[in-house]
Design an enzyme around this catalytic site. Structure first.
Site, PDB file in Angstrom:
ATOM      1  N   ALA A  11       5.586   3.294  -1.950  1.00  0.00           N
ATOM      2  CA  ALA A  11       5.738   2.411  -0.721  1.00  0.00           C
ATOM      3  C   ALA A  11       5.579   3.335   0.555  1.00  0.00           C
ATOM      4  O   ALA A  11       6.454   3.225   1.221  1.00  0.00           O
ATOM      5  CB  ALA A  11       7.247   2.027  -1.300  1.00  0.00           C
ATOM      6  N   GLY A  15       1.704  -0.183   0.810  1.00  0.00           N
ATOM      7  CA  GLY A  15       2.754  -0.569  -0.382  1.00  0.00           C
ATOM      8  C   GLY A  15       3.757  -1.224   0.332  1.00  0.00           C
ATOM      9  O   GLY A  15       4.181  -2.499  -0.319  1.00  0.00           O
ATOM     10  N   ASN A 103      -7.438   4.239  -1.468  1.00  0.00           N
ATOM     11  CA  ASN A 103      -8.540   4.291  -0.777  1.00  0.00           C
ATOM     12  C   ASN A 103      -9.705   5.190  -1.887  1.00  0.00           C
ATOM     13  O   ASN A 103      -9.264   5.684  -2.654  1.00  0.00           O
ATOM     14  CB  ASN A 103      -8.577   5.579   0.312  1.00  0.00           C
ATOM     15  N   ARG A 131       3.087   4.233   9.546  1.00  0.00           N
ATOM     16  CA  ARG A 131       4.450   4.614   9.425  1.00  0.00           C
ATOM     17  C   ARG A 131       5.108   4.982  10.709  1.00  0.00           C
ATOM     18  O   ARG A 131       4.337   5.708  11.397  1.00  0.00           O
ATOM     19  CB  ARG A 131       4.582   5.986   8.370  1.00  0.00           C
ATOM     20  N   LYS A 182     -16.924  -0.250   1.098  1.00  0.00           N
ATOM     21  CA  LYS A 182     -15.553   0.191   2.121  1.00  0.00           C
ATOM     22  C   LYS A 182     -15.577   1.737   1.923  1.00  0.00           C
ATOM     23  O   LYS A 182     -15.730   2.546   2.849  1.00  0.00           O
ATOM     24  CB  LYS A 182     -14.365  -0.027   1.187  1.00  0.00           C
ATOM     25  N   ASN A 186     -16.054   4.462   5.027  1.00  0.00           N
ATOM     26  CA  ASN A 186     -15.396   5.657   4.992  1.00  0.00           C
ATOM     27  C   ASN A 186     -15.897   6.985   4.830  1.00  0.00           C
ATOM     28  O   ASN A 186     -15.697   7.973   5.741  1.00  0.00           O
ATOM     29  CB  ASN A 186     -14.337   5.537   3.726  1.00  0.00           C
ATOM     30  N   ASN A 190     -14.665   8.801   8.307  1.00  0.00           N
ATOM     31  CA  ASN A 190     -13.611   9.680   8.158  1.00  0.00           C
ATOM     32  C   ASN A 190     -13.712  11.203   8.041  1.00  0.00           C
ATOM     33  O   ASN A 190     -13.036  11.720   8.902  1.00  0.00           O
ATOM     34  CB  ASN A 190     -12.788   9.218   6.729  1.00  0.00           C
ATOM     35  N   ASN A 200     -11.969   7.052  16.325  1.00  0.00           N
ATOM     36  CA  ASN A 200     -13.107   6.543  15.840  1.00  0.00           C
ATOM     37  C   ASN A 200     -14.137   6.190  16.909  1.00  0.00           C
ATOM     38  O   ASN A 200     -15.459   6.114  16.757  1.00  0.00           O
ATOM     39  CB  ASN A 200     -12.792   5.254  15.014  1.00  0.00           C
ATOM     40  N   GLU A 265      -8.361  12.492   1.033  1.00  0.00           N
ATOM     41  CA  GLU A 265      -8.803  12.164   0.018  1.00  0.00           C
ATOM     42  C   GLU A 265     -10.380  12.032  -0.028  1.00  0.00           C
ATOM     43  O   GLU A 265     -11.147  11.434  -0.755  1.00  0.00           O
ATOM     44  CB  GLU A 265      -8.495  10.484  -0.087  1.00  0.00           C
TER      45      GLU A 265
HETATM   46  O1  KPL Z   1     -10.552   2.963   6.223  1.00  0.00           O
HETATM   47  C1  KPL Z   1     -10.444   3.404   7.292  1.00  0.00           C
HETATM   48  C2  KPL Z   1      -9.653   4.794   7.250  1.00  0.00           C
HETATM   49  O2  KPL Z   1      -9.500   5.409   8.409  1.00  0.00           O
HETATM   50  O3  KPL Z   1      -9.372   5.164   6.129  1.00  0.00           O
HETATM   51  C3  KPL Z   1     -11.355   2.936   8.387  1.00  0.00           C
HETATM   52  C4  KPL Z   1     -10.636   2.352   9.516  1.00  0.00           C
HETATM   53  C5  KPL Z   1     -12.155   1.865   7.993  1.00  0.00           C
HETATM   54  C6  KPL Z   1     -12.334   4.243   9.087  1.00  0.00           C
HETATM   55  O4  KPL Z   1     -13.135   4.644   7.968  1.00  0.00           O
END
Ligand code: KPL
Length: 303
Positions: A11, A15, A103, A131, A182, A186, A190, A200, A265
């Site tokens: 959570a 979550g 993720n 959070r 996705k 990332n 990221n 970003n 991650e």
């Molecule tokens: O999913 C994202 C993250 O920060 O984990 C975005 C905003 C898409 C950047 O990759």
């Protein structure tokens, strides 16, 4: 009327957002937690959005309790899913629905090895939530949540619990391509933002970073084509530019982890991408350098 109930494992921000949304739409929701010290059997979740703030109070069940679990949403960090699921495995059976909303990719390879008899659904979300404090979150940006199960074109009955919530949820007939897309975004945003310690938006505002984004996307496109993810192969430059523009003032989740001194991650994002690239013998030096840069930071963390 079918009475389904959901448990939520993990959570954190995402979550809690969905635990609250499911509860508000009338579905019984229980939070799962490790049995640590003297803790209350209910938990408040407060979510702020613009000028509104809503609070819900949800029952808590300890992972080592015994009541069976019919439907569980897992929103832990990718590297925690395997052990977290192990802690509740005695409460699951082959009819339980386990929805993994984390993720990156690669978690399913671990889960199908460890839990060959369990049934999994997967998801990804663009909801922006972070959070603020214990059980207190800010829902900063509305997004879409895509859920799916391999080989299942039509949604299963439990999906109506999700489609009835105040959140925008769709059933995705090709969840694998959606997760890959996705992952690809990332991979581009990221690690570079985390290593450069920038929001970003800076990734395209600074020429040196923009040319790295271009090189990384080039590699992602080649690997995506080889792996059969044609939409991502064609679209990745445009998609990455559009996500950077729409999240320009935000920190990526990996930068947030790095700044908090938490393990990232990386293995489930760039690490998974590099494994797929290696399967097709495609050199990906730019992605590899980013992966290695973040790996070094991860080694310095305690978690
Ligand atoms: O999913 C994202 C993250 O920060 O984990 C975005 C905003 C898409 C950047 O990759």
């Amino acid at each position: 009327m079918i009475h389904r109930s959901w448990h939520v494992l993990g959570a954190g921000a995402i979550g809690s957002l969905f635990a609250s949304a499911l509860h508000k739409s009338g579905v019984p929701v229980t939070l799962l937690r490790r049995p640590e010290s003297e803790q209350s059997r209910t938990q408040a979740i407060r979510i702020d959005e613009n000028t509104h703030s809503g609070e819900v109070h949800l029952p808590v069940s300890y992972n080592n309790d015994f009541e069976p679990i019919d439907h569980v949403l897992i929103c832990t960090k990718a590297y925690d899913v395997r052990s977290a699921l192990g802690e509740i495995a005695h409460r699951l059976n082959e009819n339980s629905c386990i929805l993994v909303l984390v993720n990156g990719m690669g978690v399913m390879d671990e889960l199908s090895t460890d839990f060959p008899n369990l049934l999994f659904a997967l998801g990804t979300t663009t909801e922006g939530v972070y959070r603020l404090g214990d059980g207190h979150f800010c829902h900063a940006g509305r997004g879409i949540t895509r859920l799916g199960m391999e080989g299942l074109v039509q949604p299963p009955p439990w999906f109506s619990d999700w489609s009835r919530t105040e959140r925008s949820c769709v059933w995705e007939p090709d969840i694998d391509e959606t997760l890959w897309q996705k992952l690809a975004i990332n991979c581009a945003i990221n690690p570079l933002s985390a290593l450069s310690r920038c929001n970003n938006g800076m990734l395209l505002e600074t020429a040196a970073l923009a040319s790295q984004i271009d090189a990384v996307c080039q590699e992602i496109s080649l690997v995506s084509r080889a792996a059969g993810y044609i939409q991502t192969a064609t679209d990745i430059h445009r998609k990455v530019a559009s996500v950077i523009a729409s999240t320009a003032n935000n920190r990526s989740s990996m930068l947030v982890d790095v700044l908090a001194g938490r393990r990232s991650e990386n293995e489930y994002i760039s690490g998974y991408f590099l494994k797929i690239a290696a399967n097709y013998n495609i050199p990906t030096p730019h992605n590899k350098a980013l992966f290695e840069g973040i790996s070094l930071l991860d080694k310095q963390t305690k978690t």
